[in-house]
Design a protein around this motif. Structure first.
Motif, PDB file in Angstrom:
ATOM      1  N   ASP A 278       7.121  46.109  47.890  1.00 12.02           N
ATOM      2  CA  ASP A 278       6.084  46.722  47.075  1.00 12.02           C
ATOM      3  C   ASP A 278       6.636  47.053  45.695  1.00 12.02           C
ATOM      4  OD1 ASP A 278       7.743  48.876  47.505  1.00 12.02           O
ATOM      5  OD2 ASP A 278       6.348  49.956  48.791  1.00 12.02           O
ATOM      6  N   ILE A 279       5.822  47.728  44.897  1.00 15.80           N
ATOM      7  CA  ILE A 279       6.223  48.068  43.535  1.00 15.80           C
ATOM      8  C   ILE A 279       7.521  48.870  43.530  1.00 15.80           C
ATOM      9  CG2 ILE A 279       5.599  49.377  41.468  1.00 15.80           C
ATOM     10  CD1 ILE A 279       2.684  48.708  42.022  1.00 15.80           C
ATOM     11  N   GLY A 280       7.642  49.785  44.494  1.00 18.81           N
ATOM     12  CA  GLY A 280       8.815  50.646  44.537  1.00 18.81           C
ATOM     13  C   GLY A 280      10.121  49.879  44.672  1.00 18.81           C
ATOM     14  N   ARG A 281      10.075  48.704  45.306  1.00 24.40           N
ATOM     15  CA  ARG A 281      11.298  47.919  45.441  1.00 24.40           C
ATOM     16  C   ARG A 281      11.725  47.354  44.093  1.00 24.40           C
ATOM     17  NH1 ARG A 281      11.745  42.629  49.307  1.00 24.40           N
ATOM     18  NH2 ARG A 281      11.357  44.230  50.918  1.00 24.40           N
ATOM     19  N   HIS A 282      10.758  46.935  43.289  1.00 23.37           N
ATOM     20  CA  HIS A 282      11.072  46.281  42.028  1.00 23.37           C
ATOM     21  C   HIS A 282      11.145  47.251  40.847  1.00 23.37           C
ATOM     22  CE1 HIS A 282      10.472  42.301  43.875  1.00 23.37           C
ATOM     23  NE2 HIS A 282       9.517  42.911  44.567  1.00 23.37           N
ATOM     24  N   PHE A 283      10.398  48.354  40.948  1.00 18.43           N
ATOM     25  CA  PHE A 283      10.374  49.360  39.887  1.00 18.43           C
ATOM     26  C   PHE A 283      10.519  50.745  40.521  1.00 18.43           C
ATOM     27  CE2 PHE A 283       7.864  45.695  38.596  1.00 18.43           C
ATOM     28  CZ  PHE A 283       8.384  45.388  37.350  1.00 18.43           C
ATOM     29  N   PRO A 284      11.720  51.121  40.933  1.00 22.34           N
ATOM     30  CA  PRO A 284      11.921  52.383  41.677  1.00 22.34           C
ATOM     31  C   PRO A 284      11.432  53.595  40.889  1.00 22.34           C
ATOM     32  CG  PRO A 284      13.900  51.018  41.721  1.00 22.34           C
ATOM     33  CD  PRO A 284      12.980  50.400  40.721  1.00 22.34           C
ATOM     34  N   PRO A 285      10.658  54.476  41.509  1.00 23.06           N
ATOM     35  CA  PRO A 285      10.194  55.686  40.816  1.00 23.06           C
ATOM     36  C   PRO A 285      11.339  56.628  40.454  1.00 23.06           C
ATOM     37  CG  PRO A 285       9.609  55.736  43.143  1.00 23.06           C
ATOM     38  CD  PRO A 285      10.098  54.362  42.866  1.00 23.06           C
ATOM     39  N   SER A 286      12.509  56.435  41.093  1.00 23.13           N
ATOM     40  CA  SER A 286      13.672  57.256  40.748  1.00 23.13           C
ATOM     41  C   SER A 286      14.284  56.855  39.407  1.00 23.13           C
ATOM     42  CB  SER A 286      14.737  57.131  41.843  1.00 23.13           C
ATOM     43  OG  SER A 286      15.113  55.766  42.017  1.00 23.13           O
ATOM     44  N   ASP A 287      13.882  55.697  38.883  1.00 18.86           N
ATOM     45  CA  ASP A 287      14.414  55.217  37.616  1.00 18.86           C
ATOM     46  C   ASP A 287      13.559  55.765  36.478  1.00 18.86           C
ATOM     47  OD1 ASP A 287      15.277  53.808  35.401  1.00 18.86           O
ATOM     48  OD2 ASP A 287      15.549  51.928  36.494  1.00 18.86           O
ATOM     49  N   PRO A 288      14.128  56.609  35.613  1.00 12.67           N
ATOM     50  CA  PRO A 288      13.321  57.255  34.568  1.00 12.67           C
ATOM     51  C   PRO A 288      12.698  56.293  33.564  1.00 12.67           C
ATOM     52  CG  PRO A 288      15.682  57.614  34.204  1.00 12.67           C
ATOM     53  CD  PRO A 288      15.532  57.026  35.571  1.00 12.67           C
ATOM     54  N   GLN A 289      13.216  55.065  33.470  1.00  9.61           N
ATOM     55  CA  GLN A 289      12.650  54.150  32.477  1.00  9.61           C
ATOM     56  C   GLN A 289      11.211  53.756  32.797  1.00  9.61           C
ATOM     57  OE1 GLN A 289      13.963  49.964  32.293  1.00  9.61           O
ATOM     58  NE2 GLN A 289      15.104  50.304  34.205  1.00  9.61           N
ATOM     59  N   TRP A 290      10.790  53.952  34.056  1.00  6.92           N
ATOM     60  CA  TRP A 290       9.432  53.563  34.429  1.00  6.92           C
ATOM     61  C   TRP A 290       8.462  54.733  34.384  1.00  6.92           C
ATOM     62  CZ3 TRP A 290       9.893  48.918  33.498  1.00  6.92           C
ATOM     63  CH2 TRP A 290      10.961  48.149  33.949  1.00  6.92           C
ATOM     64  N   LYS A 291       8.925  55.919  33.990  1.00  6.89           N
ATOM     65  CA  LYS A 291       8.042  57.080  33.896  1.00  6.89           C
ATOM     66  C   LYS A 291       7.009  56.847  32.792  1.00  6.89           C
ATOM     67  CE  LYS A 291       7.934  62.098  33.369  1.00  6.89           C
ATOM     68  NZ  LYS A 291       7.059  62.241  34.553  1.00  6.89           N
ATOM     69  N   GLY A 292       5.752  56.908  33.161  1.00  5.50           N
ATOM     70  CA  GLY A 292       4.668  56.684  32.217  1.00  5.50           C
ATOM     71  C   GLY A 292       4.458  55.240  31.829  1.00  5.50           C
TER      72      GLY A 292
END
Length: 379
Positions: A278-292
């Motif tokens: 899912d999205i979390g595998r490719h764009f982990p929510p723990s990675d701050p670069q994807w915030k917003g």
């Protein structure tokens, strides 16, 4: 024996429908003409005859790997131009082939060359097996004996000096090079053709040719279905972003990215069809670069990943589940935006909405849910 191959591709191909001439259209990821040239790789020097307006396209596609020759106003003139370009070379055998026949089997070409050891000309053909009718005004007016009749194919092969002389002496207007050769008194042997060696003429021929290519590669139709589901809660705000469209509302959606619940569900559906999590595998929510982050980044990644794996998106269906805001007035714009990101036709994307009849968290207007389904088709 030194062989040259002349591939004639100077026509406009109007019977194949609107768009580029058929030799420049896509066939299984490559232009038809590129597929045709590849069929003769390693056999000898290759000359490709193009319409003068297409020389730039030819340089971009084939520059350096073949000799490009400007065609004439007729097929006979185009072939003659290529033959003249070979004068003075060490070529002893020449194969003349239609640019719109990209699927010629190597066995057919080999049979033509073998026959040239004993005859000045040779060409592949298939015996006519269907009943033949004569027609008048749309009605059957009689029958035609099919005994001794053949469907002509290419490559048509000749000993070079003889076919050059034949073209120089011919008045023009021949249907093919066999007609030119016979006009000069040359014998032309018939060798077995092949049903795969079709000439792309009409629009449906592209689908038939692609099916043959898939079969040759041992591929069967690979159709995959994926589904996605996502939920985001409401928070303070004055709009929501749904399927890439900003919709005014008394609240916003809470999420690590822009909380586009519809686009998230669709992205997960594509990843699911690819067995890519899912999205979390490719764009982990723990990675701050994807915030917003804008959710189109995720959908674009999923669509490009599918394409890189040899799939095209057959269709996508997104359902938004909420009491408010009203989705209907924005549904077409949403579908168009999703189609733009995935690089597919808007007619292949559906966006619709439903309520939960005031039941559950969506019924209490605590958030929005979305489900999405996507079909991937092996290219």
């Amino acid at each position: 024996m030194t062989v040259a191959v002349i591939i004639v591709a100077a026509g406009r191909g109007t019977r194949a429908g609107e768009g580029l001439p058929k030799q420049w259209r896509d066939l299984a990821g490559r232009p038809v003409l590129a597929q045709t040239v590849a069929a003769f790789a390693g056999l000898g020097r290759i000359l490709v005859v193009l319409h003068p307006d297409d020389m730039g396209l030819g340089m971009d596609l084939l520059g350096g790997s073949v000799v490009l020759v400007a065609g004439g106003s007729t097929r006979s003139e185009s072939v003659k131009n290529a033959l003249e370009a070979l004068e003075g070379s060490d070529v002893t055998r020449v194969l003349i082939h239609d640019g719109a026949r990209p699927l010629v089997p190597a066995s057919v070409t080999a049979a033509v060359l073998a026959a040239l050891e004993t005859t000045p000309g040779a060409a592949p053909a298939l015996a006519v097996t269907d009943a033949l009718w004569r027609g008048e005004a749309g009605l059957v007016a009689g029958t035609q004996d099919r005994e001794g009749l053949y469907r002509a194919q290419t490559p048509q092969g000749f000993r070079f000096p003889e076919i050059l002389a034949a073209h120089r002496a011919h008045p023009g207007g021949a249907a093919d090079d066999v007609e030119v050769a016979r006009h000069a008194g040359l014998s032309v042997a018939i060798v077995p053709g092949h049903e795969d060696n079709l000439k792309i003429t009409y629009a449906p021929d592209f689908a038939r040719a692609e099916a043959i290519l898939r079969e040759r590669k041992g591929l069967t139709m690979d159709v995959r279905l994926g589904n996605g589901y996502d939920v985001h809660a409401f928070c303070e705000g004055d709009h929501v972003v749904l399927c890439g469209v900003k919709v005014p509302h008394v609240k916003a959606l809470l999420g690590h990215s822009d909380a586009d619940v519809g686009m998230h569900a669709l992205t997960d559906a594509i990843y699911g069809a690819l067995a890519e999590g899912d999205i979390g595998r490719h764009f982990p929510p723990s990675d701050p670069q994807w915030k917003g982050a804008a959710s189109w980044i995720f959908l674009d990644h999923a669509a490009k990943l599918a394409k890189s794996r040899g799939f095209r998106i057959g269709n996508a269906d997104v359902t938004l589940i909420c009491e408010r805001p009203k989705v209907g007035p924005h549904a077409m714009a949403m579908a168009a935006e999703l189609a733009r990101i995935m690089e597919i036709e808007p007619s292949r994307v559906s966006v619709k909405a439903t309520t939960s009849e005031r039941l559950g968290f969506t019924g209490r207007e605590e958030g929005i849910a979305s489900i999405a389904t996507v079909t991937l088709i092996g290219a």
